[in-house]
Design a protein around this motif. Structure first.
Motif, short mmCIF file in Angstrom:
data_model
loop_
_atom_site.label_atom_id
_atom_site.label_comp_id
_atom_site.label_asym_id
_atom_site.label_seq_id
_atom_site.Cartn_x
_atom_site.Cartn_y
_atom_site.Cartn_z
N GLU A 6 0.10 5.17 -7.32
CA GLU A 6 1.05 5.76 -6.38
C GLU A 6 0.45 6.80 -5.46
O GLU A 6 0.97 7.05 -4.38
CB GLU A 6 2.22 6.39 -7.15
CG GLU A 6 3.12 5.37 -7.85
CD GLU A 6 4.41 5.98 -8.30
OE1 GLU A 6 4.47 7.22 -8.41
OE2 GLU A 6 5.36 5.23 -8.55
N SER A 7 -0.63 7.46 -5.88
CA SER A 7 -1.16 8.57 -5.09
C SER A 7 -2.67 8.56 -5.11
O SER A 7 -3.30 8.03 -6.04
CB SER A 7 -0.62 9.91 -5.59
OG SER A 7 -0.90 10.06 -6.97
N LEU A 8 -3.24 9.17 -4.08
CA LEU A 8 -4.69 9.14 -3.91
C LEU A 8 -5.11 10.39 -3.15
O LEU A 8 -4.40 10.88 -2.27
CB LEU A 8 -5.09 7.89 -3.12
CG LEU A 8 -6.58 7.60 -2.96
CD1 LEU A 8 -7.12 7.00 -4.26
CD2 LEU A 8 -6.79 6.61 -1.83
N ALA A 9 -6.28 10.93 -3.49
CA ALA A 9 -6.83 12.08 -2.77
C ALA A 9 -8.35 11.97 -2.73
O ALA A 9 -8.98 11.61 -3.73
CB ALA A 9 -6.42 13.39 -3.44
N CYS A 10 -8.93 12.28 -1.58
CA CYS A 10 -10.39 12.24 -1.39
C CYS A 10 -10.96 13.65 -1.53
O CYS A 10 -10.26 14.65 -1.29
CB CYS A 10 -10.74 11.68 -0.02
SG CYS A 10 -10.20 9.97 0.25
N CYS A 11 -12.22 13.72 -1.91
CA CYS A 11 -12.89 15.01 -2.00
C CYS A 11 -13.00 15.63 -0.61
O CYS A 11 -12.96 14.93 0.41
CB CYS A 11 -14.26 14.86 -2.66
SG CYS A 11 -15.38 13.77 -1.76
N LYS A 12 -13.17 16.95 -0.56
CA LYS A 12 -13.13 17.68 0.71
C LYS A 12 -14.51 17.94 1.30
O LYS A 12 -14.62 18.17 2.50
CB LYS A 12 -12.40 19.02 0.51
CG LYS A 12 -11.00 18.88 -0.06
CD LYS A 12 -10.12 17.99 0.80
CE LYS A 12 -8.72 17.85 0.21
NZ LYS A 12 -7.88 16.93 0.99
N LEU A 13 -15.53 17.97 0.50
CA LEU A 13 -16.87 18.29 1.00
C LEU A 13 -17.67 17.01 1.18
O LEU A 13 -17.32 16.17 1.98
CB LEU A 13 -17.55 19.26 0.04
CG LEU A 13 -16.80 20.60 -0.16
CD1 LEU A 13 -17.51 21.46 -1.17
CD2 LEU A 13 -16.63 21.33 1.15
N VAL A 56 0.86 -1.19 0.00
CA VAL A 56 0.00 0.00 0.00
C VAL A 56 0.89 1.23 0.00
O VAL A 56 1.80 1.36 0.83
CB VAL A 56 -0.93 0.01 1.23
CG1 VAL A 56 -1.79 1.26 1.24
CG2 VAL A 56 -1.80 -1.24 1.24
N LEU A 57 0.63 2.17 -0.93
CA LEU A 57 1.51 3.33 -1.11
C LEU A 57 0.93 4.62 -0.58
O LEU A 57 1.67 5.51 -0.16
CB LEU A 57 1.85 3.50 -2.60
CG LEU A 57 2.64 2.36 -3.25
CD1 LEU A 57 2.86 2.65 -4.72
CD2 LEU A 57 3.98 2.16 -2.55
N SER A 58 -0.38 4.77 -0.63
CA SER A 58 -0.97 6.04 -0.22
C SER A 58 -2.36 5.82 0.36
O SER A 58 -3.07 4.89 -0.02
CB SER A 58 -1.06 7.00 -1.42
OG SER A 58 -1.61 8.24 -1.05
N ILE A 59 -2.73 6.70 1.30
CA ILE A 59 -4.05 6.66 1.92
C ILE A 59 -4.55 8.09 2.11
O ILE A 59 -3.75 9.03 2.21
CB ILE A 59 -4.03 5.93 3.28
CG1 ILE A 59 -2.89 6.45 4.15
CG2 ILE A 59 -3.95 4.44 3.13
CD1 ILE A 59 -2.76 5.78 5.48
N ASP A 60 -5.87 8.25 2.16
CA ASP A 60 -6.46 9.56 2.44
C ASP A 60 -7.80 9.35 3.13
O ASP A 60 -8.45 8.31 2.95
CB ASP A 60 -6.63 10.36 1.15
CG ASP A 60 -6.79 11.86 1.43
OD1 ASP A 60 -6.57 12.26 2.60
OD2 ASP A 60 -7.13 12.62 0.50
N VAL A 61 -8.21 10.36 3.90
CA VAL A 61 -9.40 10.25 4.74
C VAL A 61 -10.44 11.26 4.28
O VAL A 61 -10.11 12.40 3.94
CB VAL A 61 -9.05 10.49 6.23
CG1 VAL A 61 -10.28 10.37 7.11
CG2 VAL A 61 -7.98 9.52 6.69
N PHE A 62 -11.71 10.84 4.26
CA PHE A 62 -12.80 11.75 3.92
C PHE A 62 -13.12 12.64 5.12
O PHE A 62 -12.73 12.36 6.26
CB PHE A 62 -14.03 10.96 3.49
CG PHE A 62 -13.90 10.32 2.14
CD1 PHE A 62 -14.22 11.00 0.99
CD2 PHE A 62 -13.44 9.00 2.03
CE1 PHE A 62 -14.09 10.41 -0.26
CE2 PHE A 62 -13.31 8.40 0.80
CZ PHE A 62 -13.64 9.11 -0.35
N ARG A 63 -13.88 13.68 4.83
CA ARG A 63 -14.17 14.69 5.85
C ARG A 63 -14.93 14.12 7.03
O ARG A 63 -14.76 14.57 8.17
CB ARG A 63 -14.93 15.84 5.20
CG ARG A 63 -15.17 17.03 6.12
CD ARG A 63 -15.89 18.14 5.39
NE ARG A 63 -16.11 19.29 6.24
CZ ARG A 63 -16.72 20.40 5.84
NH1 ARG A 63 -17.16 20.49 4.59
NH2 ARG A 63 -16.88 21.42 6.68
#
Length: 796
Positions: A435-442, A388-395
Motif C-alpha cells: 500500500e505504501s512506499l518511500a525512497c531514501c533521501k540521500l 498501482v497504489l503508491s509512488i515515490d521519487v529519488f533525489r
C-alpha cells in the motif's frame, strides 16, 4: 571562532529569507473529458470532440486541455455528430431531445424533440450537411431536413437497436444495420426499403464507402465484407476478409487511383478492434499490410473503440476502451502523442525530472501515467498487473519506485535525453497488497515498503554489471497489527516512520530495523506520516480529522492541528518545514503555519476526496489528485498578491491625493465623482455638504448627480444608506436621495441587486427624521404664537 551573537544574527538572516506562503491558485487542471461514447474531429484537426456525461468537450489537440464545452445541464448525451462542412454539431440526449450547435461559437441554435420513443444512439449527416439521420434503440430511423427543419422520412424494419447509419455519397440512399445483423437500404425518393444485405452473423459496427460503388462493412463477427453496389441485385459480398478480432471502427485511406466501377480497385483501410492493434489492409488483395508495428500496437489489454483520420490524411487518432487517445502516424507507424480522457480515481502523484517538468500519477489502473505538464501529453508505463497504489521519487529525479496490489515493488528509470521510461528492477516478497512506499533521501541505496500483511520491507538497491540494478530485501519487520497506510524515511536516512490502521505511528532504524519509539494519541487509523525536512519532528494525519506533530527526541505530541471535519488523507511539509499542506476526504486543501498552529487558507477545487498531494522542491507548486478523476496543479501566488495589494495601495494614495487637491481647489463636481470611485463615503458627505452650502446648491447637486451612470448612483445610494442612520447627516442624505429618485427611472433602481436591502434600510430612518421634523415645525409654530401674544401685551 564566531561568537554567539554572530551565530544568532546568521540564524536570524536565514530565517528572514523564508517567505511563508499565504495562498495558492489553480494554474492547470487535468480533468476528465471522455467517459465513453461518440468522438469527432473538426475539419482543421485543431480540436477533438468527446462525450463526458452531460457535456461535449472540445479538446485542443496541441495542449490536451478541454477549452470549450457544450453543456446540457444534467441531461446525459447519448451521441453527437459533426456536420461534414464543420459548421454545426448535433447532439442527442437521454430526454429524447436533439440540439443543433453552432461551432465554434458554442451557441445552441435549435432544440427539437427526436420523436423516437427510446434514446438516439447513432447520428449521420449526408455529404451536403443538409440531411441528418437518427437511429434509435427503438429500431426506427428518422431523416431530418436541417435547412427546412422538419422530419422527412421515418423508416422501420430493424428489430432492436440501430447500431450504425451511413448515407450513400451520391445517391439519395441510406444504409443502416441493427440487432438482426442485416444491412437495410432505404431509398429517400420512394421512402421504401429497396434492399437487404445479409452476410454478417454479429452486430455490424462499420459502414464505409471507399467509392460510390464499393461498400465495406465490418462488425463483431471478426470479418470484413466488401460489396459491389453496381450490381443490380447486391445481396452477397464479393469478398470476405477474416480479421480474427471484433472490429469497432474502420478507416478507408484516401487514394487518387481508386475506381468507381470495380471492387478490385486498389485502396487501403485501417481497422480498430478488440486486440488493441491498428492493422493496415489492402483492399484489392484482402491482405494485412502491417500490424503490431511500433506505435500501432498501443494496447495489449484494452481494445480500440474508435478510429478517426486527421484532416492532414497522414495521421490517425485511435481511442481505447479505457478512454485513452493515441495519435499515430500512418506512414511511420509511431504514436507521437497520447492523451488520457479519464483517470478514474487518482491515488498518488509526484513531480519528476529536473525543473519538475513531469507528473507521475498512480490511478485506479495497473499502468503508471507520466504527464508532461506543459503539453498534457502522457506516457503509459506497463509492468504491474494490478492497481498501482503508491509512488515515490529519488533525489536524483531520474529514478522512481512504485508499489501495487500485485504484491510487488518496481524501480523505474527515466532517460533524460529521450524522456523514455523503463522498469529496471522488480521486488517480490510481500504476501498481500503493497500500500505504501518511500525512497531514501540521500544517495540512492534503499527504499521501504509497507503492506497489508502488516510488515515493512527495506529493499537494498545495488548496481551490478552493465549497470544492472538488483533489488533485494535487507530485512523484514512485523510492524503493526493492521494495514500499513504510510511509510516515510527521515532526511538523514537513519529512521523509518510507519502509520497504520491500528492508530499507531512507529519509528524504526534503517540499519537493523529496531523499534525506537511508538507514537500514541490518534483516535482512529493513521493515513499519512511525514518527517520535517529541518527539525526533529514527525507529522501524522488520521481519520479522526486531526494532524499531530511529534518530537523525535522524547516522542511526545508537540501540537495538534484541527480544522478538517473528516479524514486527513495526506500532508506535506513546505517552506523548509515551517508550513504544511493537508488534504482530506472533504475535498479541501488546507495551508497551515506550524508556529501559530493556524490554518491560513482553505482551498476548494475538488468535488470528491483528495487522496494525494505533493509539493515541488522549492514549495512554489503543489499538485493534488482526487477521486473525482482530476489532477490540479496549484501555484504560489503570495508574492503576486502582495504586489497587487501594494499597487492598489499606491494607486489609492495617489487618487486620494488627487481628491484632496480637488477639494482644495473647490472643484466639487469632480471631487464628488472621485469620492464615489474611491468609495469614500465620509469624503463624499463633506463634498455634498459643501455643495449644499453654495448658492443654488441643490440645483448644482441635481446637475452633478443627474449625469452619473447607474453604477455610481448605486454606490451613492449605499452611502446615503449609511449617512441616513445619523441625524446630523440626514439633511445631506435626504437631499441626495431626492435627487437620485428624481433623476433615475424606478425600474433601474428595482434592477439593482440589493435594491430591497437599500429600501428596507432607508425607510425606518427616513420616517424617524420626518417625525422629528414634524415635531420641530409644531414647536416653532407654538413659539411664534407665544411671541405674537407677547407683542400684543407690550402694545397694550
Amino acid at each position: 571562532m564566531p561568537s554567539k551573537t554572530s551565530k544568532s544574527k546568521t540564524k536570524l538572516k536565514s530565517s528572514e529569507k523564508l517567505r511563508l506562503k499565504s495562498n495558492f491558485a489553480v494554474k492547470k487542471v487535468f480533468k476528465p473529458f471522455y467517459t465513453g461514447g461518440s468522438v469527432g474531429i473538426d475539419n482543421n484537426g485543431d480540436y477533438v470532440f468527446t462525450t463526458c456525461g452531460d457535456k461535449v468537450f472540445a479538446v485542443n489537440t496541441a495542449s490536451g486541455l478541454a477549452e470549450k464545452s457544450l453543456s446540457h445541464d444534467g441531461d446525459d448525451i447519448t451521441c453527437f455528430k459533426i456536420s461534414p462542412n464543420g459548421s454545426c454539431i448535433v447532439t442527442a440526449t437521454r430526454s429524447l431531445l436533439l440540439k443543433q450547435w453552432k461551432w465554434p461559437e458554442v451557441q445552441c441554435t435549435r432544440t427539437w424533440k427526436a420523436i423516437h420513443i427510446a434514446p438516439v444512439l447513432t447520428l449521420c449527416f449526408d455529404s451536403t450537411s443538409t440531411l441528418l439521420a437518427s437511429g434509435s434503440s427503438d429500431g426506427t430511423v428518422k431523416v431530418w431536413d436541417m435547412v427546412r427543419q422538419y422530419c422527412t422520412h421515418n423508416f422501420r424494419g430493424i428489430p432492436g437497436v440501430v447500431s450504425c447509419l451511413k448515407f450513400h455519397p451520391r445517391d439519395l440512399k441510406l444504409y443502416g444495420a441493427g440487432n438482426d445483423y442485416v444491412i437495410k437500404v432505404w431509398d429517400l425518393n420512394s421512402s421504401k426499403c429497396v434492399g437487404s444485405m445479409e452476410s454478417h452473423v454479429s452486430a455490424v459496427t462499420v459502414l464505409e464507402f471507399p467509392s460510390e460503388n464499393i461498400l465495406v462493412t465490418a462488425g463483431r463477427d471478426s470479418v470484413i465484407n466488401m460489396w459491389n453496389l453496381s450490381e443490380s441485385n447486391c445481396k452477397t459480398p464479393v469478398k470476405t476478409i477474416p480479421v480474427y478480432e471484433t472490429i469497432e471502427d474502420l478507416i478507408c485511406l484516401p487514394c487518387e487511383d481508386i475506381s468507381d466501377n470495380s471492387v478490385q480497385a486498389t485502396f487501403d483501410f485501417l481497422t480498430f478492434g478488440s486486440k488493441g492493434i491498428v492493422r493496415k489492409w489492402q483492399g484489392s488483395s484482402g491482405k494485412c499490410i502491417s500490424a503490431g508495428s511500433e506505435g500501432m500496437q498501443a494496447e495489449e489489454t484494452y481494445g480500440y473503440t474508435y478510429g478517426k483520420l486527421m484532416p492532414c490524411g497522414q495521421k490517425i487518432m485511435a481511442v481505447t476502451s479505457d478512454h485513452n487517445f493515441n495519435f499515430i502516424s500512418v506512414d511511420e507507424h509511431k504514436t507521437y502523442k497520447h492523451f488520457v480522457g479519464y483517470n478514474d480515481e487518482v491515488l498518488d502523484v509526484k513531480f519528476l525530472g529536473e525543473g519538475d517538468l513531469f507528473l507521475i500519477v498512480a490511478t485506479n489502473s495497473p499502468k503508471i501515467k507520466v504527464f508532461e505538464i506543459e503539453t498534457s501529453a502522457c506516457h503509459l508505463l506497463k509492468g504491474h498487473t494490478d492497481t498501482v497504489l503508491s509512488i515515490d521519487v529519488f533525489r536524483n529525479q531520474s529514478y522512481f519506485a512504485s508499489c501495487s496490489k500485485d504484491q510487488t515493488v518496481r524501480l523505474w528509470k527515466m532517460n533524460k535525453n529521450t524522456n523514455m521510461f523503463s522498469c529496471v528492477a522488480v521486488g517480490k516478497g510481500h504476501t498481500h497488497t503493497v500500500e505504501s512506499l518511500a525512497c531514501c533521501k540521500l544517495k540512492m541505496s534503499f527504499m521501504v515498503s509497507g503492506s497489508e500483511d502488516h510488515t515493512l520491507k527495506v529493499w537494498n538497491i545495488a548496481k551490478g554489471e552493465n549497470s544492472h540494478i538488483d533489488l533485494s530485501v535487507h530485512h523484514t519487520i512485523l510492524a503493526h497489527n493492521k494495514d500499513i497506510n504510510s511509510v516515510a524515511v527521515s532526511p538523514n536516512d537513519k529512521l523509518i516512520a510507519s502509520g497504520s490502521q491500528d492508530k499507531l505511528a512507529k519509528l524504526w532504524t534503517v540499519e537493523d530495523g529496531q523499534n525506537v519509539g511508538t507514537l500514541r494519541g490518534h483516535k482512529r487509523g493513521i493515513w499519512c506520516v511525514q518527517f520535517s525536512p529541518m527539525d526533529q519532528v514527525l507529522a501524522s494525519s488520521s481519520a479522526d480529522g486531526s494532524i499531530k506533530l511529534w518530537s523525535l527526541s522524547d516522542f511526545s505530541c508537540l501540537k495538534t492541528l484541527e480544522g478538517h471535519d473528516c479524514s486527513v488523507l495526506k500532508l506535506s511539509f513546505i517552506v523548509k518545514g515551517t508550513q504544511l499542506v493537508s488534504c482530506g476526504s472533504d475535498g479541501l486543501l488546507k495551508l497551515w503555519t506550524i508556529k501559530s498552529s493556524e490554518c491560513n487558507k482553505t482551498l476548494d477545487e475538488h468535488s470528491d476526496k483528495i487522496w494525494t498531494l505533493t509539493a515541488s522542491q522549492n514549495s512554489d507548486a503543489i499538485v493534488t489528485g482526487s477521486a473525482d478523476s482530476t489532477i490540479v496543479l496549484w501555484e504560489d501566488v503570495t508574492e503576486k498578491e502582495k504586489e497587487e495589494q501594494y499597487q492598489k495601495q499606491e494607486e489609492s494614495v495617489m487618487q486620494y491625493q488627487e481628491l484632496q487637491n480637488l477639494l482644495q481647489e473647490k472643484n466639487y463636481k469632480q471631487a464628488l465623482t472621485k469620492a464615489i470611485l474611491l468609495q469614500h463615503p465620509f469624503t463624499a458627505l463633506n463634498v455634498v455638504r459643501e455643495i449644499l452650502w453654495q448658492p443654488q446648491g441643490f440645483e448644482i447637486l441635481n446637475e452633478i448627480i443627474g449625469k452619473l451612470n447607474l453604477d455610481k448612483k448605486h454606490i451613492l445610494l449605499n452611502f446615503v444608506m449609511s449617512w441616513n442612520t445619523n441625524s446630523r447627516n440626514c439633511h445631506e442624505a435626504q437631499a441626495v436621495l431626492n435627487v437620485v429618485l428624481s433623476t433615475t427611472h424606478p425600474s433601474d433602481i428595482e434592477n439593482m441587486h440589493d435594491s430591497q436591502t437599500i429600501i428596507e434600510a432607508l425607510l425606518p430612518y427616513s420616517e424617524r427624521h420626518y417625525q422629528r421634523m414634524s415635531r420641530i415645525v409644531q414647536q416653532s409654530t407654538f413659539v411664534d404664537y407665544t411671541f405674537q401674544l407677547m407683542k400684543l401685551s407690550v402694545n397694550e
